[in-house]
Structures are given as C-alpha cells and as structure tokens.
Design an enzyme around this catalytic site. Sequence first.
Site, PDB file in Angstrom:
ATOM      1  N   CYS A  34      86.181  69.804 -51.725  1.00 10.97           N
ATOM      2  CA  CYS A  34      86.851  70.985 -52.280  1.00 10.97           C
ATOM      3  C   CYS A  34      88.144  71.270 -51.516  1.00 10.97           C
ATOM      4  CB  CYS A  34      85.958  72.206 -52.162  1.00 10.97           C
ATOM      5  SG  CYS A  34      84.367  71.990 -52.960  1.00 10.97           S
TER       6      CYS A  34
ATOM      7  N   ARG B 248      92.374  65.224 -52.975  1.00  8.56           N
ATOM      8  CA  ARG B 248      91.042  65.312 -52.366  1.00  8.56           C
ATOM      9  C   ARG B 248      89.941  65.059 -53.397  1.00  8.56           C
ATOM     10  NH1 ARG B 248      91.318  68.578 -47.494  1.00  8.56           N
ATOM     11  NH2 ARG B 248      89.233  69.413 -47.810  1.00  8.56           N
TER      12      ARG B 248
ATOM     13  N   TRP C  26      84.804  70.248 -55.864  1.00  8.75           N
ATOM     14  CA  TRP C  26      84.113  68.951 -55.987  1.00  8.75           C
ATOM     15  C   TRP C  26      82.635  69.315 -55.926  1.00  8.75           C
ATOM     16  CZ3 TRP C  26      84.476  63.802 -56.720  1.00  8.75           C
ATOM     17  CH2 TRP C  26      83.482  62.988 -56.186  1.00  8.75           C
TER      18      TRP C  26
ATOM     19  N   ASN D  70      84.683  76.186 -49.110  1.00  4.05           N
ATOM     20  CA  ASN D  70      84.428  74.741 -48.943  1.00  4.05           C
ATOM     21  C   ASN D  70      83.199  74.596 -48.071  1.00  4.05           C
ATOM     22  OD1 ASN D  70      86.738  74.096 -50.145  1.00  4.05           O
ATOM     23  ND2 ASN D  70      87.787  73.350 -48.326  1.00  4.05           N
ATOM     24  N   GLY D  71      82.456  73.504 -48.255  1.00  5.38           N
ATOM     25  CA  GLY D  71      81.311  73.249 -47.379  1.00  5.38           C
ATOM     26  C   GLY D  71      80.016  73.673 -48.041  1.00  5.38           C
TER      27      GLY D  71
ATOM     28  N   GLU E 292      78.740  42.532 -47.267  1.00  6.55           N
ATOM     29  CA  GLU E 292      79.680  43.627 -47.527  1.00  6.55           C
ATOM     30  C   GLU E 292      81.009  43.391 -46.795  1.00  6.55           C
ATOM     31  OE1 GLU E 292      80.101  45.914 -49.503  1.00  6.55           O
ATOM     32  OE2 GLU E 292      81.452  47.320 -48.540  1.00  6.55           O
TER      33      GLU E 292
ATOM     34  N   LYS F 203      84.527  43.226 -48.838  1.00  2.00           N
ATOM     35  CA  LYS F 203      85.680  44.095 -48.550  1.00  2.00           C
ATOM     36  C   LYS F 203      86.901  43.246 -48.221  1.00  2.00           C
ATOM     37  CE  LYS F 203      84.655  47.072 -49.299  1.00  2.00           C
ATOM     38  NZ  LYS F 203      83.800  48.061 -49.834  1.00  2.00           N
TER      39      LYS F 203
ATOM     40  N   GLU G 113      88.303  41.543 -51.324  1.00  2.00           N
ATOM     41  CA  GLU G 113      88.744  42.541 -52.302  1.00  2.00           C
ATOM     42  C   GLU G 113      90.157  43.053 -52.017  1.00  2.00           C
ATOM     43  OE1 GLU G 113      86.336  46.085 -52.040  1.00  2.00           O
ATOM     44  OE2 GLU G 113      86.844  46.724 -54.063  1.00  2.00           O
TER      45      GLU G 113
ATOM     46  N   HIS H 180      72.505  25.334 -43.926  1.00  2.00           N
ATOM     47  CA  HIS H 180      71.984  24.756 -45.164  1.00  2.00           C
ATOM     48  C   HIS H 180      73.079  24.539 -46.206  1.00  2.00           C
ATOM     49  CE1 HIS H 180      67.881  25.011 -43.767  1.00  2.00           C
ATOM     50  NE2 HIS H 180      68.080  26.283 -43.432  1.00  2.00           N
TER      51      HIS H 180
ATOM     52  N   LYS I 214      88.367  51.403 -59.749  1.00  2.00           N
ATOM     53  CA  LYS I 214      87.439  52.201 -58.940  1.00  2.00           C
ATOM     54  C   LYS I 214      86.097  52.321 -59.640  1.00  2.00           C
ATOM     55  CE  LYS I 214      86.219  54.715 -55.442  1.00  2.00           C
ATOM     56  NZ  LYS I 214      85.836  53.897 -54.274  1.00  2.00           N
TER      57      LYS I 214
HETATM   58  C1  AGP Z   1      83.565  48.091 -53.544  1.00  2.00           C
HETATM   59  O1  AGP Z   1      84.569  48.129 -52.602  1.00  2.00           O
HETATM   60  C2  AGP Z   1      83.923  47.951 -54.911  1.00  2.00           C
HETATM   61  N1  AGP Z   1      85.110  48.504 -55.319  1.00  2.00           N
HETATM   62  C3  AGP Z   1      82.809  47.763 -55.931  1.00  2.00           C
HETATM   63  O2  AGP Z   1      82.052  46.673 -55.510  1.00  2.00           O
HETATM   64  C4  AGP Z   1      81.873  48.956 -56.216  1.00  2.00           C
HETATM   65  O3  AGP Z   1      81.052  49.180 -55.113  1.00  2.00           O
HETATM   66  C5  AGP Z   1      81.041  48.642 -57.483  1.00  2.00           C
HETATM   67  O4  AGP Z   1      81.911  48.506 -58.569  1.00  2.00           O
HETATM   68  C6  AGP Z   1      79.993  49.704 -57.759  1.00  2.00           C
HETATM   69  O5  AGP Z   1      80.548  50.958 -58.003  1.00  2.00           O
HETATM   70  P1  AGP Z   1      79.653  52.260 -58.020  1.00  2.00           P
HETATM   71  O6  AGP Z   1      79.086  52.439 -56.660  1.00  2.00           O
HETATM   72  O7  AGP Z   1      80.582  53.354 -58.429  1.00  2.00           O
HETATM   73  O8  AGP Z   1      78.565  52.027 -59.031  1.00  2.00           O
END
Ligand code: AGP
Length: 607
Positions: free
Chosen positions: A2, A29, A76, A102-103, A481, A485, A488, A504, A602
Amino acid sequence: MCGIIARVGGDDDGAVDELLTGLENLEYRGYDSAGLAIKNGGGPEVFKREGKISRLKDVLADETPDGGLGIGHTRWSTHGPPTDANAHPHTDCTGDVAVVHNGIVENYDELKTDLADRGHEFESDTDTEVIPHLVKEQLADGVDPETAFRRTIEKLSGSYAVAMITDREHAVYATRRGSPLVLGVDDGDYFLASDVPAFLDFTDDVVYLDDGDVVVVEPDDYRITTPDGEAVDRSVQTVEWDPEDAGKGGYDHYMLKEIHEQPAALRQTLRGRADPATGDIRLEDFPAGSFAGVDRVQFVACGTSYHAGLVGAQFLSDGGVPARAFLASEYATAQPPVDERTLVVGVTQSGETADTLSALRRANASGAATLAVTNVVGSTAARECDDALFIRAGPEIGVAATKTFSSQVVSLALLGERIVRDVTGTRSENARERLDALSNLPGHVQQILDYTSARRVAERYRDSEAYFFIGRGAVRPVAREGALKFKEISYEHAEGFAAGELKHGPLALVTPDTPVFAVFTGRNDEKTLGNVKEAEARGAPVVAVASRDQEAATQYADEVLTVPDTHPDVAGVLANVQLQLLSYHAADLLDRAIDKPRNLAKSVTVE
Ligand code: AGP
C-alpha cells in the site's frame, strides 16, 4: 504494497491535484484500488474506487472537492478483496474521522468484535476500519483529536503507518511503527508519504520519521513527538533524486529493489504466524485440525513457483506426509491419482498463471480439495480454490520472481508444519529449530545484502560459456532456481542439477569455461563435495554457496558466496538470495533488460 500520501496546505484548493499526483507516483508499489479524503471546511469527503487511479480520477472529474488538506492511499489487498468498500480511506460510523493505513493491525479481530458489541457498524472487510471507529469513541468522550489518535494507536498491535484527518482541527495526524512514513517540507505546504517519490514533484526536502514518532502537521507548522508526547527533533534532509528514477526507490531496477525488500517481505510473511518459543503455528484460516482428513498433498506450479513447490513437498515428505510437486503444465496429462482426501496446492505468485489454474480446475473436478498459495488477494486462484493462504510479499514488478520465492518457501514451511501435525498427530522432528531459523531469516537475508560479493564473482566469470548450479536434498530446487534466474535475465546458458546427477551426463559439458555453483546446507555436504571435486578435476572453476562453518566446502572453492549459518532446511532461502544477486549482476554487466527480459511476461495467462 500500500501507499500513503497526505497534503497539508492552507485554504487553497490544491489538495486534490497534488494528492492524485502523489497517488500516481506511488503506482510503482503496485495497487488494486485507490482513494482520497479531502477536508473541505467541515468533515472529510471521501472518494475511492477499486481498480486504476484513472477510475478515481473519473469520479473526481465530475465533482472535484475544494480544499487544501487531505489524505490519499493506494491499496494492495491483504484483508478482503479489492472492492470500493475495502479501498481506503476508511471512516467511522459518522464519517467524522477518515484514516489511511499501511501494514497489518494484528489484533483487529478482537478490536472489531468489541466495537461491534458497543454498536459500531462496519462497511469493509479490512483491519484498518477499526482505527477511525476507535478514534471516534475517544472524540465522543471529549478529548482532542491528537489525544484520541494517540490513545487509539496504543491499542493497536502489528506494524503500520497511519494518517488521519477529522472534522475538527485543520491538521493531519500520523504515526509509523514498522512501515515507512516520510514528511516532505515545501514552502508553507507539507506532505506525508510512504516513500519520497510520492511528493518529489513538489519538494525534495525530507524528514525521515522513526518508529514510534507521532507527527501533527498543520498548514504552517509540524510537531514530532514520541508516543508519550515528548518533543523530538528530526533534521530536514535534501534528497538528490531524479523523479524519473525514484519509482524504483533509488535502485536501478525493480528486481534489485525487490531483492532488497526481502527482509521486510519475510517479516510480513511471518508476522503473527509462528512462535518459535512455543513451537505454535497460527495460520489465519487454518486452525489445528484443518487438514486432518488429508491423505496426500500434490503441489502444482510453474517456473519459480514450481521450485518453491518442490521445497514444500520435501518439507511434507520429511514429516511423514506423502507429497509430490508437479509442473502444472504436465499435471493435466500426467493424470496422477486424486480423490477427496487429496489436497492440491497451487503455488502461484500472481494467482493468474493459466497452466496452474488449469491444473487446479482439473484437481477440483476430480474431487480433490484445492488451496491457493498466492501473493494476490482477489486473484483467480484465490477465488476459485476452496481456500487461500497469502504469502504477503507485497507487489513484485520485475518479471524475475525474487522476494515472492522467499515468501513462498516460508509460507510453505509453515503450511507444511500445520499439515504434518494435523495428519500425523505429532510435530515434525526439529520443528522448533526450524521455526527459530525461519524467524531469523529476515536478519540473515539483511546480512547477505550488506556483505555480498556477488558482483565481483559475476565479473570474474562474465565471459564463461555456460553456468551450472548443483545442490542436494533441500537445495536441489535452489540449484534449479539459481539456473532459471540466471538464464532468464542474462540470456546465458545455465542449468541446475541434483549434485549427484552431474556424473550421469552433465559432466560431459563441464570444462574450464563452465563455472559450477555448488550449494551447501550443512547436511550431506561431504557427498556434494565429492561432486565438486568431479567438476574441479575437469578444470571447472567452483563457487561454493555456503556458510563459513562449512569449511571443507569453502576450502575447495575458487570463490565463496557466504551465507549465515542456519538450519539445513532453511539454508536454501539464504543461498537463493546470493544466487539472485549473482544473476542480477551478471545480467547488469551484460546490459540486459533486467526487469523485462525478452520473450517473457510477468504473468503467463495462456496454456
Ligand atoms: C520466474 O522468475 C518467472 N518469471 C516464472 O518462472 C514464474 O515464476 C512463473 O511464470 C509462475 O508464475 P506465478 O508464480 O505467477 O504462477
């Protein structure tokens, strides 16, 4: 997260325009509703709308109120979905007191029940609404607004920043505890906001308020006092920010800002949910026994959320509950056994990922119970599942998921412990130690942010051919992960493996031009060390992500990304923060579009 804005001017009519500018400056934000209240001679006039600020502007275009003083808010959602009624400002029954906040007010339930018993009526689902009602009770007892505000604040537990106007004096009353609040000082006008960028168009002279400060702002003066009313002196500082960059809070990218927000996000995720001293878990809608009828748990998720799901499944398996994580896009065709004693947990930051929604719908149709673990109140996953657990990480704008992974893992650790207790009738082994480690995470993450050498490591290996990440057990998902990252946002080739799998197949790719990042936890380290030696024998540089206590691991490495020593089950969250920073700096050195990597979105709303 928020955002608060307040504008205190004299009798001029500038408040609405400047509050709207402030709200727009807080958009970065993230928010799902917006509103403002103007003091226009008499009591506060409130205007608020669910959705974009443009919707609020449309309302104000029809009936712009006069007035030089007001408060505004971008919300938010954390308590209750995004609706007009849940948007701030909130008022008491008479509309004489208006508040933005907020909070989280942790004890709002009990305060609301008491207020309702005394005849107060509520219009929203929010925790915030108790505040104006409490203030009004004090005013009705004959005290002045400042005293009423102080007495109300004393009754609140949790973390918050609050700003209030009333039908009485021409003033804004505000305080902070655990949530940010800054005062902007202009020529005769004042501003209060969650963040400097909100009022940077009007002034760059700022007073940073401390936790506990109570500030009363009038058109020609402001007073800052302690909760007991003692005057405190806070200096006025001039910030040298370009309003353009300020939306990122001074960081070059949202991703870096969000990495740095992790201590605060984790505090928010944990707040009120776990007590390491007693080992108690308190998950709002899930009291003890909520999962007594569950035989097995399946996690469905994509990308980073899938990696969090892998960690969640491991917590449950370790505690004796059959559990497995599925890639959501595979789930529908994999046809895993599902019945009414199966709990299917959709892990999704956005709550809108099409693959995950489709897997959850399939589970639902097969009679399973569904639960969304999400960051977004009011998202499709939260609405469609039988239940929802919110990770409370605050909005994440960078395409690369960072703080939400950390908050997902912590939420799944708490949820996992609740399920283990309900299903097996006992606490999982080491529950206390694990809770203790979880509660120390915010501080530990801060230490990493303060001393990381990730940029130097990224620089040293910037011309490599490929990057490999390995981990065993609890940190195998973190290795994956780390690689996700890295590729990506840097567009460089990166792969994450179970450490034992290196020999392997992937070892064929290992050369002096392929650094290997090995994650250690303090459990089975000697085995991972064996895998590190395999890579080293092929001339590969090795970077250990480990604590100083893991001497054997660090001794063999060319570089170490150090993490504070903690419980092995929790070490992955810390290692992952180092790997987030590594990816960020590698991508920054290559001048990539970090916040919006090519070909990615996103929220992926197609299957
Ligand atoms: C992660 O950095 C990604 N952009 C992507 O893998 C993301 O985590 C995935 O698309 C899932 O999204 P969500 O958590 O909104 O479902």
